[in-house]
Scaffold this active site. Structure first.
Site, PDB file in Angstrom:
ATOM      1  N   THR A   1       0.916  -1.233  -0.023  1.00  9.76           N
ATOM      2  CA  THR A   1       0.019   0.001   0.050  1.00  9.76           C
ATOM      3  C   THR A   1       0.820   1.221   0.053  1.00  9.76           C
ATOM      4  OG1 THR A   1      -0.063   0.166   2.318  1.00  9.76           O
ATOM      5  CG2 THR A   1      -1.585  -1.156   1.337  1.00  9.76           C
TER       6      THR A   1
ATOM      7  N   ALA B   1       3.277  -1.155   4.977  1.00 14.40           N
ATOM      8  CA  ALA B   1       2.587   0.242   5.397  1.00 14.40           C
ATOM      9  C   ALA B   1       3.396   1.043   5.762  1.00 14.40           C
ATOM     10  CB  ALA B   1       1.969  -0.354   6.772  1.00 14.40           C
TER      11      ALA B   1
ATOM     12  N   VAL C   1       7.403  -2.249   7.219  1.00 18.48           N
ATOM     13  CA  VAL C   1       7.302  -0.977   7.555  1.00 18.48           C
ATOM     14  C   VAL C   1       8.020  -0.246   6.193  1.00 18.48           C
ATOM     15  CG1 VAL C   1       8.039   1.067   8.655  1.00 18.48           C
ATOM     16  CG2 VAL C   1       7.121  -0.891   9.809  1.00 18.48           C
ATOM     17  N   LYS C   2       7.312   0.555   5.540  1.00 14.12           N
ATOM     18  CA  LYS C   2       7.832   1.199   4.304  1.00 14.12           C
ATOM     19  C   LYS C   2       8.239   2.663   4.546  1.00 14.12           C
ATOM     20  CE  LYS C   2       5.836   1.188  -0.527  1.00 14.12           C
ATOM     21  NZ  LYS C   2       4.585   1.196  -1.485  1.00 14.12           N
ATOM     22  N   LEU C   3       9.528   2.807   4.286  1.00 12.63           N
ATOM     23  CA  LEU C   3      10.225   4.209   4.700  1.00 12.63           C
ATOM     24  C   LEU C   3      10.595   4.836   3.190  1.00 12.63           C
ATOM     25  CD1 LEU C   3      12.784   2.642   7.531  1.00 12.63           C
ATOM     26  CD2 LEU C   3      10.455   4.071   7.810  1.00 12.63           C
TER      27      LEU C   3
END
Ligand code: G3P
Length: 216
Positions: A27, A56, A82-84
């Protein structure tokens, strides 16, 4: 190759998951905004449907807030990645969160050096955006190939997630290069399955079956 669905639409996720071909979900803030739902609520709903990585993204842009938000997102479900963003603060946060055992997807990658920096910071996944490079007349698929070569040369374990996939040929090319994952919108899943000769073949077989179905 793993196929991820690039959407936050729960109905789409249920539909393609039922085909048995969805290995994970990505996403991003734009996809979440389209759904008019909170990220937390939607990620938890997705986790009920798909047993695989669910990216996310954090909204924070500075290191401290990214770490805090990353920890919070990761606490929602064991499958949360975790998307950074690919920034110096993103790299710092990646290093810290990775050490805590949190899987990181470094996103908005548009060059080989960026991909290597993400790998060095310990990212589990790196997301080069193929379609958006094509949009500005740069060869997005060439970047996938360059990253594959560099990661193999130096034995980086970070997986290449080909993102911003726009059509089936992108998927075919990414497979030939050896990208680990392709994330794609629902439309591309449909296009990968469809073939006019399959449709034609079914039509012919059904017509012929009609001719003989009542014969003893
Ligand atoms: O989720 C990241 C990426 O796949 C976005 O694709 O089509 O908005 O460039 P696109």
């Amino acid at each position: 190759m793993q196929f991820f669905l690039d959407t936050a639409n729960i109905e789409e996720i249920k539909k393609y998951a039922s085909w048995g071909v969805v290995d994970g979900i990505t996403t991003n803030p734009s996809l979440i905004a389209k759904e008019g739902v909170s990220l937390e609520k939607r990620i938890k709903e997705i986790a009920e449907v798909v047993d695989g990585p669910i990216s996310a993204e954090v909204m924070a842009v500075d290191f401290k807030d990214m770490v805090e938000e990353g920890r919070r997102n990761a606490s929602w479900h064991k499958n949360v990645y975790v998307k950074l963003p690919m920034t110096p603060d993103g790299l710092r946060a990646c290093k810290i969160l990775t050490k805590e055992g949190i899987n990181i997807n470094v996103t908005l990658v548009f060059s080989l050096p960026q991909a290597v920096m993400a790998a060095k910071a310990g990212a589990t996944l790196v997301s080069p955006f193929v379609g958006r490079l094509d949009d500005v007349s740069q060869d997005g698929m060439q970047l996938i190939e360059d990253i594959r070569i560099a990661f193999d040369n130096y034995a980086y374990k970070t997986k290449i997630l080909a993102a911003s996939i726009r059509h089936p040929l992108h998927v075919v090319q990414a497979m030939k290069i050896g990208a680990d994952i392709a994330t794609m919108p629902a439309k591309v899943f449909d296009q990968l399955v469809k073939h006019p000769l399959t449709d034609k073949g079914i039509e012919i077989f059904l017509a012929d079956f009609e001719k003989v179905k009542n014969l003893q």
